[in-house]
Enzyme design. Structure first.
Site, PDB file in Angstrom:
ATOM      1  N   GLU A 140       9.560  -4.195  10.362  1.00 17.06           N
ATOM      2  CA  GLU A 140       9.924  -2.893   9.794  1.00 17.06           C
ATOM      3  C   GLU A 140      10.344  -1.892  10.861  1.00 17.06           C
ATOM      4  O   GLU A 140       9.730  -1.789  11.920  1.00 17.06           O
ATOM      5  CB  GLU A 140       8.747  -2.295   9.012  1.00 17.06           C
ATOM      6  CG  GLU A 140       9.075  -0.921   8.420  1.00 17.06           C
ATOM      7  CD  GLU A 140       8.024  -0.382   7.477  1.00 17.06           C
ATOM      8  OE1 GLU A 140       8.198   0.742   6.984  1.00 17.06           O
ATOM      9  OE2 GLU A 140       7.025  -1.088   7.232  1.00 17.06           O
ATOM     10  N   GLU A 144      -1.240  -5.592   8.661  1.00 13.85           N
ATOM     11  CA  GLU A 144      -0.412  -5.052   9.729  1.00 13.85           C
ATOM     12  C   GLU A 144      -0.998  -5.364  11.095  1.00 13.85           C
ATOM     13  O   GLU A 144      -2.212  -5.478  11.244  1.00 13.85           O
ATOM     14  CB  GLU A 144      -0.269  -3.532   9.577  1.00 13.85           C
ATOM     15  CG  GLU A 144       0.476  -3.112   8.325  1.00 13.85           C
ATOM     16  CD  GLU A 144       0.658  -1.607   8.224  1.00 13.85           C
ATOM     17  OE1 GLU A 144       1.164  -1.153   7.181  1.00 13.85           O
ATOM     18  OE2 GLU A 144       0.308  -0.881   9.178  1.00 13.85           O
ATOM     19  N   ASP A 181      -1.018  -6.187  -0.225  1.00 11.47           N
ATOM     20  CA  ASP A 181      -1.377  -5.561   1.045  1.00 11.47           C
ATOM     21  C   ASP A 181      -2.881  -5.353   1.170  1.00 11.47           C
ATOM     22  O   ASP A 181      -3.549  -4.982   0.199  1.00 11.47           O
ATOM     23  CB  ASP A 181      -0.711  -4.178   1.150  1.00 11.47           C
ATOM     24  CG  ASP A 181       0.521  -4.189   2.041  1.00 11.47           C
ATOM     25  OD1 ASP A 181       0.664  -5.124   2.861  1.00 11.47           O
ATOM     26  OD2 ASP A 181       1.333  -3.261   1.919  1.00 11.47           O
ATOM     27  N   LYS A 183      -1.175  -9.498   2.858  1.00  9.91           N
ATOM     28  CA  LYS A 183      -0.429  -9.040   4.027  1.00  9.91           C
ATOM     29  C   LYS A 183      -1.284  -8.051   4.806  1.00  9.91           C
ATOM     30  O   LYS A 183      -1.973  -7.225   4.197  1.00  9.91           O
ATOM     31  CB  LYS A 183       0.894  -8.377   3.631  1.00  9.91           C
ATOM     32  CG  LYS A 183       1.725  -7.906   4.852  1.00  9.91           C
ATOM     33  CD  LYS A 183       3.075  -7.381   4.448  1.00  9.91           C
ATOM     34  CE  LYS A 183       3.034  -5.980   3.882  1.00  9.91           C
ATOM     35  NZ  LYS A 183       2.571  -4.968   4.884  1.00  9.91           N
ATOM     36  N   ASP A 222       0.823  -1.204   0.000  1.00 10.00           N
ATOM     37  CA  ASP A 222       0.000   0.000   0.000  1.00 10.00           C
ATOM     38  C   ASP A 222       0.863   1.263   0.000  1.00 10.00           C
ATOM     39  O   ASP A 222       0.349   2.380  -0.087  1.00 10.00           O
ATOM     40  CB  ASP A 222      -0.992   0.003   1.156  1.00 10.00           C
ATOM     41  CG  ASP A 222      -0.337  -0.075   2.530  1.00 10.00           C
ATOM     42  OD1 ASP A 222       0.903  -0.154   2.595  1.00 10.00           O
ATOM     43  OD2 ASP A 222      -1.072  -0.073   3.538  1.00 10.00           O
ATOM     44  N   SER A 223       2.179   1.080   0.041  1.00 15.22           N
ATOM     45  CA  SER A 223       3.117   2.188  -0.176  1.00 15.22           C
ATOM     46  C   SER A 223       2.908   2.830  -1.537  1.00 15.22           C
ATOM     47  O   SER A 223       3.364   3.957  -1.775  1.00 15.22           O
ATOM     48  CB  SER A 223       4.561   1.698  -0.039  1.00 15.22           C
ATOM     49  OG  SER A 223       4.777   0.554  -0.836  1.00 15.22           O
TER      50      SER A 223
END
Length: 270
Positions: free
Chosen positions: A188, A121, A89, A119, A50-51
């Site tokens: 991270e 978080e 993501d 993925k 999602d970056s």
């Protein structure tokens, strides 16, 4: 007789899982088909992160990324690859509310993009959701440490673990997602010794970004390591300065257009 073409087989989730303590896992982000095809030759897995909200769409954080946007870019990356495992993501707001919500959105991502894993978080707080997804056939890569979707509660993109008293929380987060069934975990933005502690504490591969060389694998944002980001984070090694090269090429093109040197005899139809 002509030689038979070797069948290219895509890397699988169990293969990544089995790399714990073995040959380091290579990963990069990618957001469209052409770069994905280049990365595919060398990476074990590609993350459609999602970056992309910040890298491609000029957002200040990843929070504005939608499910549809992730699916659009995920489709492109899957189309551009043959070998690497593709992980997509889950964007902010698409999985936190409940395991049921997470399953609906994760299933949509996998069905629409044909990726091999998602993925999300979060550590211990997401363990129940991870277990729910894995039990229903959705492979999950977890993400602990600095979690960009929590940028507002963290007060910015801050390195985690500078206070050793906080290490236990991060280690327990990693253990929780591993026990819940995640096949790997991104670590991270944590201090090196904490990343080492996490890697030793879990039996699934750790994928470092701003962490430690002792993680089981590494990932970087492709545009960062190619020198396309005007600001380079400390943890990034720049392997190519494409930014200045692109600008130089654009300037040369503009000069040729203005002087009518382009198109020339080789660029027109007779």
């Amino acid at each position: 007789m002509s030689a038979q073409t070797e069948t290219v087989r895509r890397t699988t989730v169990p293969q990544i899982r089995a790399r714990k303590g073995g040959e380091p896992i290579v990963s990069l982000t990618s957001y469209h088909a052409h770069t994905a095809a280049l990365v595919d030759k060398h990476a074990d897995f590609i993350l459609v992160g999602d970056s992309l909200g910040m890298v491609m769409h000029g957002m200040e954080s990843t929070l504005g990324v939608s499910l549809d946007l992730m699916i659009m870019h995920g489709k492109a990356v899957v189309r551009g690859t043959k070998r690497a495992l593709v992980v997509v993501d889950m964007p902010f707001g698409t999985y936190e509310e409940s395991p049921n919500m997470a399953f609906r959105n994760a299933a949509k991502i996998m069905k629409d993009t044909q990726c091999q894993a998602i993925k999300l978080e979060g550590g211990a707080r997401m363990a129940e959701t991870i277990r729910f997804l894995v039990d229903r056939g959705i492979p999950v890569m977890a993400h602990v440490g600095l979690t960009p979707q929590s940028v507002n509660t963290m007060g910015g993109f801050k390195v985690q673990g500078r206070d050793e008293d906080a290490w236990r929380v991060h280690v327990e987060d990693a253990k929780a997602v591993a026990e819940a069934g995640a096949f790997a975990v991104v670590v991270e933005g944590v201090v090196e010794d904490l990343a080492n502690r996490i890697t030793e504490a879990v039996d699934i591969p750790t994928i470092g970004i701003g962490a430690s060389k002792n993680c089981d694998g590494q990932i970087l944002v492709l545009e960062d390591m190619l020198g396309l980001n005007p600001w380079t984070p400390r943890f990034v090694k720049v392997y190519g300065q494409l930014g200045p090269m692109i600008e130089e090429a654009v300037k040369a093109y503009a000069d040729d257009v203005k002087s009518r040197a382009f198109p020339g005899p080789d660029e027109v139809y007779r």
